[in-house]
Write a protein that holds these residues in place. Sequence first.
Motif, PDB file in Angstrom:
ATOM      1  N   GLU A 115       0.859  -1.192   0.133  1.00  0.00           N
ATOM      2  CA  GLU A 115       0.061   0.075   0.106  1.00  0.00           C
ATOM      3  C   GLU A 115       0.873   1.238  -0.106  1.00  0.00           C
ATOM      4  OE1 GLU A 115      -2.611  -0.332   3.419  1.00  0.00           O
ATOM      5  OE2 GLU A 115      -3.783  -1.953   2.566  1.00  0.00           O
ATOM      6  N   TYR A 119       1.003   3.984  -2.885  1.00  0.00           N
ATOM      7  CA  TYR A 119       0.541   5.499  -2.405  1.00  0.00           C
ATOM      8  C   TYR A 119       1.837   6.301  -2.714  1.00  0.00           C
ATOM      9  CZ  TYR A 119       0.410   9.589   0.568  1.00  0.00           C
ATOM     10  OH  TYR A 119       0.107  10.747   0.941  1.00  0.00           O
ATOM     11  N   GLN A 123       1.316   9.403  -5.696  1.00  0.00           N
ATOM     12  CA  GLN A 123       1.696  10.767  -5.351  1.00  0.00           C
ATOM     13  C   GLN A 123       2.701  11.203  -6.328  1.00  0.00           C
ATOM     14  OE1 GLN A 123       3.686  10.634  -1.435  1.00  0.00           O
ATOM     15  NE2 GLN A 123       2.153  12.184  -0.567  1.00  0.00           N
TER      16      GLN A 123
END
Length: 185
Positions: A115, A119, A123
């Motif tokens: 995760e 992420y 980003q």
Amino acid sequence: MKNKADRLYFQNNSTKNWLNEGLFNELFGRYWEKLFAFCLSHTNDDEASREMVQDLFLSLWERRKKVEIKTNIGHYLFSGARLKIAKYYRDKAYAEKKISDVGQGVRNETCNTQEYILYKDLQWQLRLITAELPNRSRQVYVMSRNEGLKIREIALKLDLSEKTVEAHLSKALKFLKGRIRQLGF
């Protein structure tokens, strides 16, 4: 003919050294196999059963000057074996729980790592896509999402109406969502 071990039903409290080496060896010879078979029948673990019986006799020998046996020595030894078997299953359950907990922690850690990587990738992609926005829309989006400013505050800082700020933010979000979908996020 009865030997000393046959006569040892109750400890003779008048004798401090009631369990001497000879009597201990007789008890060991007489009960070791029976205790081992008893432990093995309950655990199905050869090595653990040997250790249990060895621990029983070791404990008896080490406590020979202090222990007070108020029952038949056979009953005493088999009671000790029952306690060893119960401890074996407690320890086994505890170890299995620990292994399960560690396995769950590894699975959680793996999920958290995946995760986190996703992420960070998202980003990074978002920064690249944000750079594609028209200047004013990018400025409004950054102030709203990265700096945490409200629409009214952005309008005051940029000397724009609140409706214009909302329009720029809406345009930026629509563009970003479309590009993120294209990338498969």
